[in-house]
Design a protein around this motif. Structure first.
Motif, PDB file in Angstrom:
ATOM      1  N   LYS A 177      28.187  44.991  63.312  1.00 52.35           N
ATOM      2  CA  LYS A 177      27.917  43.996  64.336  1.00 52.35           C
ATOM      3  C   LYS A 177      27.282  42.745  63.739  1.00 52.35           C
ATOM      4  CE  LYS A 177      27.308  47.278  68.137  1.00 52.35           C
ATOM      5  NZ  LYS A 177      26.372  47.784  69.193  1.00 52.35           N
ATOM      6  N   SER A 178      26.546  42.930  62.647  1.00 50.68           N
ATOM      7  CA  SER A 178      25.850  41.810  62.022  1.00 50.68           C
ATOM      8  C   SER A 178      25.947  41.923  60.506  1.00 50.68           C
ATOM      9  CB  SER A 178      24.380  41.794  62.440  1.00 50.68           C
ATOM     10  OG  SER A 178      23.647  40.861  61.667  1.00 50.68           O
ATOM     11  N   ILE A 179      25.988  40.778  59.850  1.00 48.08           N
ATOM     12  CA  ILE A 179      26.028  40.760  58.389  1.00 48.08           C
ATOM     13  C   ILE A 179      24.756  41.350  57.800  1.00 48.08           C
ATOM     14  CG2 ILE A 179      24.992  38.509  57.863  1.00 48.08           C
ATOM     15  CD1 ILE A 179      28.362  39.768  56.536  1.00 48.08           C
ATOM     16  N   LYS A 180      23.680  41.356  58.590  1.00 49.25           N
ATOM     17  CA  LYS A 180      22.407  41.922  58.132  1.00 49.25           C
ATOM     18  C   LYS A 180      22.502  43.428  57.887  1.00 49.25           C
ATOM     19  CE  LYS A 180      20.148  40.246  61.664  1.00 49.25           C
ATOM     20  NZ  LYS A 180      19.028  39.914  62.598  1.00 49.25           N
ATOM     21  N   GLU A 181      23.539  44.059  58.414  1.00 50.68           N
ATOM     22  CA  GLU A 181      23.703  45.500  58.269  1.00 50.68           C
ATOM     23  C   GLU A 181      24.348  45.900  56.947  1.00 50.68           C
ATOM     24  OE1 GLU A 181      25.493  47.351  61.749  1.00 50.68           O
ATOM     25  OE2 GLU A 181      24.911  45.611  62.943  1.00 50.68           O
ATOM     26  N   ILE A 182      24.796  44.945  56.152  1.00 50.26           N
ATOM     27  CA  ILE A 182      25.409  45.268  54.858  1.00 50.26           C
ATOM     28  C   ILE A 182      24.388  45.962  53.963  1.00 50.26           C
ATOM     29  CG2 ILE A 182      26.340  44.289  52.720  1.00 50.26           C
ATOM     30  CD1 ILE A 182      27.732  42.190  54.298  1.00 50.26           C
ATOM     31  N   LYS A 183      24.761  47.090  53.410  1.00 43.58           N
ATOM     32  CA  LYS A 183      23.884  47.859  52.539  1.00 43.58           C
ATOM     33  C   LYS A 183      24.127  47.483  51.073  1.00 43.58           C
ATOM     34  CE  LYS A 183      22.258  50.351  55.956  1.00 43.58           C
ATOM     35  NZ  LYS A 183      20.856  50.182  56.416  1.00 43.58           N
ATOM     36  N   GLY A 184      23.052  47.341  50.329  1.00 42.83           N
ATOM     37  CA  GLY A 184      23.168  47.092  48.891  1.00 42.83           C
ATOM     38  C   GLY A 184      22.462  45.852  48.422  1.00 42.83           C
ATOM     39  N   PRO A 185      23.001  44.643  48.730  1.00 44.64           N
ATOM     40  CA  PRO A 185      22.388  43.412  48.208  1.00 44.64           C
ATOM     41  C   PRO A 185      20.984  43.172  48.751  1.00 44.64           C
ATOM     42  CG  PRO A 185      24.618  43.015  49.014  1.00 44.64           C
ATOM     43  CD  PRO A 185      24.243  44.376  49.473  1.00 44.64           C
ATOM     44  N   SER A 186      20.110  42.607  47.909  1.00 45.68           N
ATOM     45  CA  SER A 186      18.787  42.175  48.361  1.00 45.68           C
ATOM     46  C   SER A 186      18.889  40.887  49.169  1.00 45.68           C
ATOM     47  CB  SER A 186      17.872  41.929  47.160  1.00 45.68           C
ATOM     48  OG  SER A 186      17.790  43.046  46.336  1.00 45.68           O
ATOM     49  N   LEU A 187      19.798  40.023  48.740  1.00 41.24           N
ATOM     50  CA  LEU A 187      19.935  38.692  49.335  1.00 41.24           C
ATOM     51  C   LEU A 187      21.399  38.421  49.637  1.00 41.24           C
ATOM     52  CD1 LEU A 187      18.240  35.416  48.242  1.00 41.24           C
ATOM     53  CD2 LEU A 187      20.745  35.493  48.338  1.00 41.24           C
ATOM     54  N   ILE A 188      21.650  37.856  50.802  1.00 47.80           N
ATOM     55  CA  ILE A 188      23.001  37.452  51.185  1.00 47.80           C
ATOM     56  C   ILE A 188      22.975  35.969  51.530  1.00 47.80           C
ATOM     57  CG2 ILE A 188      24.888  37.767  52.833  1.00 47.80           C
ATOM     58  CD1 ILE A 188      23.908  40.647  53.233  1.00 47.80           C
ATOM     59  N   CYS A 189      23.847  35.218  50.901  1.00 48.80           N
ATOM     60  CA  CYS A 189      23.964  33.782  51.162  1.00 48.80           C
ATOM     61  C   CYS A 189      25.373  33.502  51.684  1.00 48.80           C
ATOM     62  CB  CYS A 189      23.700  32.976  49.889  1.00 48.80           C
ATOM     63  SG  CYS A 189      23.858  31.188  50.119  1.00 48.80           S
ATOM     64  N   ILE A 190      25.453  32.874  52.847  1.00 45.52           N
ATOM     65  CA  ILE A 190      26.739  32.566  53.462  1.00 45.52           C
ATOM     66  C   ILE A 190      26.896  31.057  53.567  1.00 45.52           C
ATOM     67  CG2 ILE A 190      28.210  32.875  55.486  1.00 45.52           C
ATOM     68  CD1 ILE A 190      26.655  35.438  56.076  1.00 45.52           C
ATOM     69  N   SER A 191      27.911  30.525  52.899  1.00 48.29           N
ATOM     70  CA  SER A 191      28.172  29.082  52.942  1.00 48.29           C
ATOM     71  C   SER A 191      28.933  28.734  54.216  1.00 48.29           C
ATOM     72  CB  SER A 191      28.996  28.665  51.718  1.00 48.29           C
ATOM     73  OG  SER A 191      28.291  28.947  50.531  1.00 48.29           O
ATOM     74  N   LEU A 192      28.555  27.617  54.824  1.00 51.60           N
ATOM     75  CA  LEU A 192      29.164  27.180  56.084  1.00 51.60           C
ATOM     76  C   LEU A 192      29.804  25.806  55.955  1.00 51.60           C
ATOM     77  CD1 LEU A 192      26.195  28.230  58.420  1.00 51.60           C
ATOM     78  CD2 LEU A 192      28.245  29.569  57.891  1.00 51.60           C
ATOM     79  N   GLY A 193      30.168  25.414  54.730  1.00 55.34           N
ATOM     80  CA  GLY A 193      30.800  24.117  54.527  1.00 55.34           C
ATOM     81  C   GLY A 193      29.876  22.970  54.879  1.00 55.34           C
ATOM     82  N   ALA A 194      30.357  22.067  55.731  1.00 55.35           N
ATOM     83  CA  ALA A 194      29.577  20.884  56.115  1.00 55.35           C
ATOM     84  C   ALA A 194      28.351  21.230  56.954  1.00 55.35           C
ATOM     85  CB  ALA A 194      30.461  19.912  56.883  1.00 55.35           C
ATOM     86  N   GLN A 195      28.271  22.482  57.420  1.00 61.61           N
ATOM     87  CA  GLN A 195      27.109  22.925  58.193  1.00 61.61           C
ATOM     88  C   GLN A 195      26.037  23.556  57.314  1.00 61.61           C
ATOM     89  OE1 GLN A 195      30.421  23.392  59.652  1.00 61.61           O
ATOM     90  NE2 GLN A 195      29.746  21.448  60.546  1.00 61.61           N
ATOM     91  N   GLY A 196      26.226  23.531  56.003  1.00 62.15           N
ATOM     92  CA  GLY A 196      25.209  24.039  55.093  1.00 62.15           C
ATOM     93  C   GLY A 196      25.388  25.496  54.758  1.00 62.15           C
ATOM     94  N   ALA A 197      24.312  26.270  54.807  1.00 61.02           N
ATOM     95  CA  ALA A 197      24.360  27.686  54.436  1.00 61.02           C
ATOM     96  C   ALA A 197      23.237  28.428  55.133  1.00 61.02           C
ATOM     97  CB  ALA A 197      24.233  27.847  52.917  1.00 61.02           C
ATOM     98  N   ILE A 198      23.406  29.740  55.239  1.00 60.50           N
ATOM     99  CA  ILE A 198      22.318  30.593  55.713  1.00 60.50           C
ATOM    100  C   ILE A 198      22.025  31.632  54.630  1.00 60.50           C
ATOM    101  CG2 ILE A 198      22.743  30.272  58.166  1.00 60.50           C
ATOM    102  CD1 ILE A 198      24.200  32.952  58.188  1.00 60.50           C
ATOM    103  N   ILE A 199      20.762  31.980  54.501  1.00 61.35           N
ATOM    104  CA  ILE A 199      20.329  32.962  53.515  1.00 61.35           C
ATOM    105  C   ILE A 199      19.529  34.046  54.222  1.00 61.35           C
ATOM    106  CG2 ILE A 199      18.958  33.370  51.426  1.00 61.35           C
ATOM    107  CD1 ILE A 199      19.462  30.437  50.677  1.00 61.35           C
TER     108      ILE A 199
END
Length: 314
Positions: free
Chosen positions: A188-210
């Motif tokens: 349901k959410s990218i926060k549920e991914i198991k394994g990585p300590s940090l997830i960075c998602i690029s949003l193009g002209a809208q920047g990024a979320i970490i």
């Protein structure tokens, strides 16, 4: 190649402008990191035209360690053919002559990869041969931070991407790739991914979320002086973030530095054409964020401890 419109089936359209530029996700990150004065090396298979087309010289002059570049006389370098409508969409064709032969060369040189890896603090894995990555990471006992940016392979080989998530500390994706991972894993959410300590998602002209340690950082896109070609902006973003971590910056500041580095790439044709120095990044950072670039607040030892401890919680 710049065109006014894309060709329909059996139609011929003129090309307004053609350029040949250097690229490749791993090489883009290596060159961008080297320009920022981080120690940078590349492990990859080249082709028989690696030296002839001056790519060997270009990487060396930029300060990239190419001891890990495996030469071959059997096939040419991989390459992309990008058709672009100005300030609009792209069509991309990818040519990769002998994936089987590349895999054989990689596996044959896995000991070289392990030897060179020990000289670095971060190992960054981008698009490439994921079965080789899995073999390498499964048996590798180093203490480095593992960074992973699967790129378009998220759509071509999503299950191979998923098998690597448990090995990485840092996961980089764009919003389309993140959506695909969620679909495959039924999350349901990218926060549920198991394994990585940090997830960075690029949003193009809208920047990024970490996402890191239960916190959510929204990083704005830094405005370039002009928009010419976005090719390679994601790779330079990764290089900026990793270099900032190496220098001891906190997560949010590293994200801002990454956004600043990426803004330069957009200003010229080609992924490696307009990569900035650290001094240029500092000036643009201060101009955009209206504050001085802060001093690093962490030692590398504290940075790696923070990331490793967060992974243990996952």
């Amino acid at each position: 190649m710049i065109v006014d419109k894309f060709a329909a089936l059996n139609e011929t359209v003129p090309v307004k402008k053609y350029r040949y530029t250097y690229g490749g996700a791993g090489a883009n990150v290596a060159v961008a990191s080297a320009r920022l004065k981080a120690k940078s090396g590349l492990f990859a298979v080249s082709g028989y035209d690696f030296k002839k087309m001056n790519y060997e010289k270009c990487l060396t002059e930029q300060g990239v360690d190419i001891r890990g570049v495996i030469r071959t006389s059997e096939f040419p370098m991989a390459r992309s053919f990008i058709l672009s409508k100005e300030e609009s969409e792209d069509q991309i064709l990818y040519y990769y002559e002998s994936k089987k032969a590349v895999a054989q060369l990689l596996f044959h040189n896995i000991h070289l990869a392990k030897t060179l890896a020990k000289e670095y603090k971060i190992l960054h894995f981008s698009t490439g041969h994921f079965e080789f990555y899995r073999r390498f990471l499964k048996k590798y006992k180093g203490e480095q931070i593992i960074s992973f940016d699967p790129g378009q392979e998220t759509f071509s080989y999503p299950y191979r991407v998923i098998r690597l998530l448990k090995y990485c500390h840092l996961l980089f994706m764009n919003n389309h790739e993140a959506k695909r991972i969620k679909e495959i894993l039924k999350l349901k959410s990218i926060k549920e991914i198991k394994g990585p300590s940090l997830i960075c998602i690029s949003l193009g002209a809208q920047g990024a979320i970490i996402l890191f340690d239960g916190k959510f950082y929204r990083i704005p896109a830094v405005k370039p002086t002009r928009v010419i070609d976005p090719t390679g902006a994601g790779d330079s973003h990764r290089a900026g973030f990793l270099t900032a971590l190496l220098k001891g910056y906190d997560i949010e500041t590293a994200g801002r530095i990454a956004s600043t580095v990426a803004s330069f790439t957009i200003e010229a044709e080609g992924a490696q054409t307009s990569l900035p120095t650290w001094e240029k990044v500092a000036r643009r950072y201060e101009h955009f964020f209206k504050e001085p670039l802060p001093e690093p607040s962490l030692s590398w030892e504290k940075t790696i401890k923070m990331i490793l401890e967060t992974k243990h919680k996952c």
